[in-house]
Write a protein that holds these residues in place. Structure first.
Motif, short mmCIF file in Angstrom:
data_model
loop_
_atom_site.label_atom_id
_atom_site.label_comp_id
_atom_site.label_asym_id
_atom_site.label_seq_id
_atom_site.Cartn_x
_atom_site.Cartn_y
_atom_site.Cartn_z
N PHE A 24 46.93 33.46 50.49
CA PHE A 24 47.56 34.70 50.03
C PHE A 24 48.11 35.45 51.23
CE2 PHE A 24 44.30 33.96 46.68
CZ PHE A 24 45.19 33.70 45.66
N SER A 38 45.71 31.44 42.63
CA SER A 38 44.78 32.41 42.05
C SER A 38 44.17 31.87 40.76
CB SER A 38 45.52 33.72 41.80
OG SER A 38 44.68 34.63 41.16
N ARG A 52 44.36 39.52 36.01
CA ARG A 52 43.94 39.89 37.36
C ARG A 52 44.86 39.26 38.39
NH1 ARG A 52 39.58 42.62 38.11
NH2 ARG A 52 37.86 42.49 36.66
N LEU A 87 51.41 30.98 44.60
CA LEU A 87 50.37 32.00 44.73
C LEU A 87 49.71 32.27 43.39
CD1 LEU A 87 51.96 34.54 47.20
CD2 LEU A 87 50.45 32.62 47.64
N ALA A 134 38.64 35.39 48.28
CA ALA A 134 39.57 35.75 47.20
C ALA A 134 38.98 35.46 45.82
CB ALA A 134 40.89 34.99 47.37
N GLY A 135 38.34 34.30 45.66
CA GLY A 135 37.80 33.95 44.35
C GLY A 135 36.76 34.95 43.88
N ARG A 163 38.58 28.32 50.67
CA ARG A 163 38.71 29.27 49.57
C ARG A 163 38.26 28.63 48.26
NH1 ARG A 163 44.75 31.22 48.72
NH2 ARG A 163 44.94 29.11 47.90
N ARG A 211 36.46 38.30 45.21
CA ARG A 211 37.05 39.64 45.16
C ARG A 211 38.03 39.79 44.01
NH1 ARG A 211 36.63 41.53 50.62
NH2 ARG A 211 34.40 41.92 50.81
N LEU A 212 38.87 38.78 43.79
CA LEU A 212 39.87 38.90 42.73
C LEU A 212 39.21 38.98 41.37
CD1 LEU A 212 42.67 36.42 43.87
CD2 LEU A 212 42.70 38.90 43.94
N ASN A 213 37.98 38.45 41.27
CA ASN A 213 37.27 38.56 40.01
C ASN A 213 36.40 39.80 39.95
OD1 ASN A 213 38.02 36.37 38.30
ND2 ASN A 213 37.18 35.01 39.85
N ASN A 214 36.55 40.68 40.97
CA ASN A 214 35.82 41.95 41.00
C ASN A 214 34.31 41.76 40.96
OD1 ASN A 214 37.81 43.72 41.34
ND2 ASN A 214 37.42 44.91 39.49
N VAL A 247 34.03 29.45 45.77
CA VAL A 247 33.62 29.81 44.40
C VAL A 247 32.60 28.81 43.87
CG1 VAL A 247 35.73 31.07 43.81
CG2 VAL A 247 35.61 28.64 43.37
N THR A 252 51.51 41.29 46.09
CA THR A 252 52.39 40.61 47.02
C THR A 252 53.78 41.25 47.03
OG1 THR A 252 51.19 38.59 46.55
CG2 THR A 252 53.26 38.34 47.71
N LYS A 259 46.47 41.68 40.96
CA LYS A 259 45.96 41.63 42.33
C LYS A 259 46.73 40.68 43.24
CE LYS A 259 41.47 43.40 41.69
NZ LYS A 259 40.10 43.37 42.21
N VAL A 260 47.44 39.74 42.68
CA VAL A 260 48.21 38.83 43.53
C VAL A 260 49.71 39.09 43.39
CG1 VAL A 260 48.75 36.42 44.02
CG2 VAL A 260 46.40 37.09 43.53
N LEU A 294 41.44 29.41 41.17
CA LEU A 294 40.14 29.94 41.61
C LEU A 294 39.37 30.51 40.44
CD1 LEU A 294 41.22 31.77 44.87
CD2 LEU A 294 39.80 29.74 44.71
N GLY A 295 39.89 30.36 39.24
CA GLY A 295 39.21 30.90 38.08
C GLY A 295 39.46 32.38 37.90
N VAL A 296 40.58 32.88 38.39
CA VAL A 296 40.93 34.28 38.20
C VAL A 296 41.76 34.38 36.92
CG1 VAL A 296 42.12 36.25 39.20
CG2 VAL A 296 40.96 34.61 40.68
N PRO A 297 41.39 35.28 36.00
CA PRO A 297 42.18 35.41 34.77
C PRO A 297 43.61 35.83 35.06
CG PRO A 297 40.13 36.67 34.62
CD PRO A 297 40.24 36.20 36.03
#
Lengths: 259, 320
Positions: free
Chosen positions: A97, B195, B204, B191, A108-109, A162, A111-114, A166, B213, B208-209, B198-201
């Motif tokens: 990123f 994200s 989000r 990007l 990131a994995g 990264r 933090r991005l998931n809070n 996770v 960005t 966040k990305v 990484l399993g980010v919904p």
């Protein structure tokens, strides 16, 4: 905990077009499985179906089952987000990123998931993930520099760090070294050999020497002509595939007679 | 391929490599020089209006400008009195433009997110089409629309700050949508995939990305949209009317803004002063208009500078 993946009768579609047909294979835990084959044979497409990244592309869908620990990933009640947390992915081009530092990229994995994480836990996770990706020694003094300040090979190892931060069970790698120079490639291959002690790894590669070097089992995909779906030709122990393949097409491909 | 003349190619002896490498191409040199002069002249011509505009605004505006001029309204000022200021107009401009931004930025950004991340098929095409149509709406029509909208609920003759803000939003939303859309499309797909993998919904990932960005570009786009509407006069004349005193309440009554103030002062023209009136300035209305114009230009300039500072803070970290 690494898991075994059971693929049964999998068809992969882009809209109406069937890109991959009839794939059934077993991917063993704590081993490296290499997918090889000519361009357009559907090996990358197949790889992306293993963590439901395939469906990110509009119109893409799948028929068949992918069983992980007895659960079909394509069952209605399975959440693709949860699948991707268990089955991580590393892409062909390093994609850290750009707005984040090296440490933030590793986190990131989380933090991005809070998810809340204490400062010391975060530092531990950064260190263990970067050590796991053989990058710690090179970056430990500049964790707050941007991820894009690293070389291509370092960026790719950052992406691996990264992905393992996770704590997935499976790591999918889509030609992880094809954009890298030979020395960085060697670093990635050594890393793969270490990672297979903890993770199930599936790697797509165009480089047959690489498949022979890093993998335990190899699957050969082929496509007869453009417009036809790609198919799994055969899958066996890597040594067998590269010495006495049972199919003529496999032998032709690995001996460089086509593709 | 060497571009020798076709006439000489057939009969004349083939030139040697030495000749090909050293022979001067006079025609190309001439064309090169002429074009350099033309583009430089075009640049200079383009600069003339800009520089002369800034010069005129500065030279006409500065002598009326003073802390007093910025701090008082026009209440109780009449004729050629050496008094009065633009505090009420500055307040009105900032409040109305700010309210317009508060309305437009969320709507515009979310529309752009819809178009880039979710929109497919007929609805997305329709939204894109109407955004394009909205870009071309004359500002006076936006003013009439906002006035008519508020008149439905509050009766004819309604004048209030929010009506002006709505009119400006009609003009601002398409600009915000367009610029945000461009910026979101510039975010590499890799990007988003990084994200998601990484399993980010998805939501989000977008917040966040994708938005993070492109934040620098989005901020710049929003500031350009603000600069686009801060000088609007016609729609505000309809929706806000004209007033001489300070009004802080967007929901009650007339408000002055800088462009309307400029128009108003200029349209009042010269003041007929009797020779015995010592404090009567015949050109006072023009002087106030120029000074207000200078203030408006400075506000736009400050907004641009602010946008640059903010954009730099959000910009993706540079390597090395």
């Amino acid at each position: 905990m690494a898991q075994r993946i059971d693929v049964k009768d999998l068809d992969v579609f882009y809209g109406d077009f069937r890109a991959v047909a009839d794939v059934s294979m077993v991917i063993e835990p704590r081993s490296v499985t290499a997918l090889i084959g000519p361009s357009g044979c559907g090996k990358s497409t197949f790889l992306r179906t293993l963590n439901r990244m395939h469906e990110v592309i509009p119109g893409a869908h799948v028929q068949g089952t992918v069983l992980v620990d007895g659960v079909n990933l394509y069952d209605r009640e399975v959440d693709p987000v949860a699948v991707r947390r268990q089955i991580g992915m590393v892409f062909q081009r390093p994609n850290p990123f750009p707005t984040m530092s090296i440490a933030e990229n590793v986190l990131a994995g989380v933090r991005l998931n809070n998810r809340r994480i204490s400062r010391s836990d975060a530092a531990d996770l950064v260190e263990s993930s970067l050590r796991g990706a053989n990058l710690w020694k090179e970056v430990k003094d500049r964790l707050h520099k941007p991820g894009s300040s690293l070389s291509g090979g370092q960026q790719q190892r950052l992406c691996i760090a990264r992905a393992i931060a996770v704590k997935p069970q499976v790591l999918l790698m889509d030609e992880p070294a094809s954009a890298l120079d030979p020395i960085s490639t060697l670093a990635i291959e050594e890393l793969i050999a270490e990672l297979k002690n903890e993770y199930t790894i599936v790697i797509v590669t165009h480089n047959m020497q690489q498949a022979a070097r890093v993998s335990d089992r190899t699957a050969f995909f082929n496509v007869t002509e453009a417009g036809e779906p790609g198919r799994l030709v055969e899958m066996d122990d890597t040594r067998t595939i590269f010495s006495v393949p049972s199919q003529k097409a496999t032998e032709d491909y690995i001996s460089g007679r086509f593709g | 391929m060497a571009s020798t003349d076709t006439v000489t190619r057939t009969d004349a002896p083939q030139p040697t490599t030495h000749e090909l490498l050293t022979r001067p191409d006079r025609r190309r040199h001439t064309v090169d020089r002429v074009m350099r002069v033309v583009v430089t002249l075009a640049f200079l011509v383009a600069m003339i209006p800009l520089v002369s505009l800034v010069w005129i605004v500065l030279s006409e505006g500065y002598h009326r400008l003073s802390p007093y001029f910025l701090a008082v309204s026009m209440r109780g000022v009449f004729g050629g009195m050496d008094a009065g200021g633009i505090y009420h107009a500055i307040v009105g401009t900032l409040l109305v433009t700010g309210a317009a931004a508060v309305i437009s930025v969320p709507i515009g950004m979310m529309t752009a997110v819809y178009l880039v991340e979710y929109g497919r098929g007929a609805l997305a095409r329709a939204v894109t089409f109407f955004v394009d149509v909205m870009t071309g709406i004359p500002s006076i029509v936006a003013g009439l629309f906002a006035y008519a909208l508020f008149a439905i609920f509050l009766g004819p003759g309604v004048r209030m700050g929010v009506a002006g803000a709505v009119a400006l939003s009609v003009l601002m939303i398409p600009v915000v949508v367009r610029s945000t859309e461009e910026m979101l499309r510039l975010v590499p797909n890799e990007l988003r995939e990084a994200s998601l993998a990484l399993g980010v919904p998805k939501w989000r990932t977008i917040v966040k990305v994708v938005l993070r960005t492109s934040a620098a570009g989005i901020v710049t786009g929003v500031m350009l949209a603000v600069a686009r509407v801060i000088g609007e006069t016609a729609p505000l004349l309809i929706t806000l009317g004209v007033v001489d005193s300070i009004n802080y309440d967007l929901f009650d009554g007339r408000m002055m803004t800088l462009p309307v103030f400029i128009y108003r002062q200029y349209s009042q023209g010269l003041v007929p002063c009797r020779p015995d009136q010592l404090d009567c300035i015949a050109t006072i209305n023009f002087d106030r208009a120029w000074a207000a114009a200078l203030v408006l230009v400075v506000i736009v300039l400050l907004l641009n500078l602010l946008a640059r500072v903010v954009a730099r803070r959000f910009a993706p970290a540079k390597g090395h």
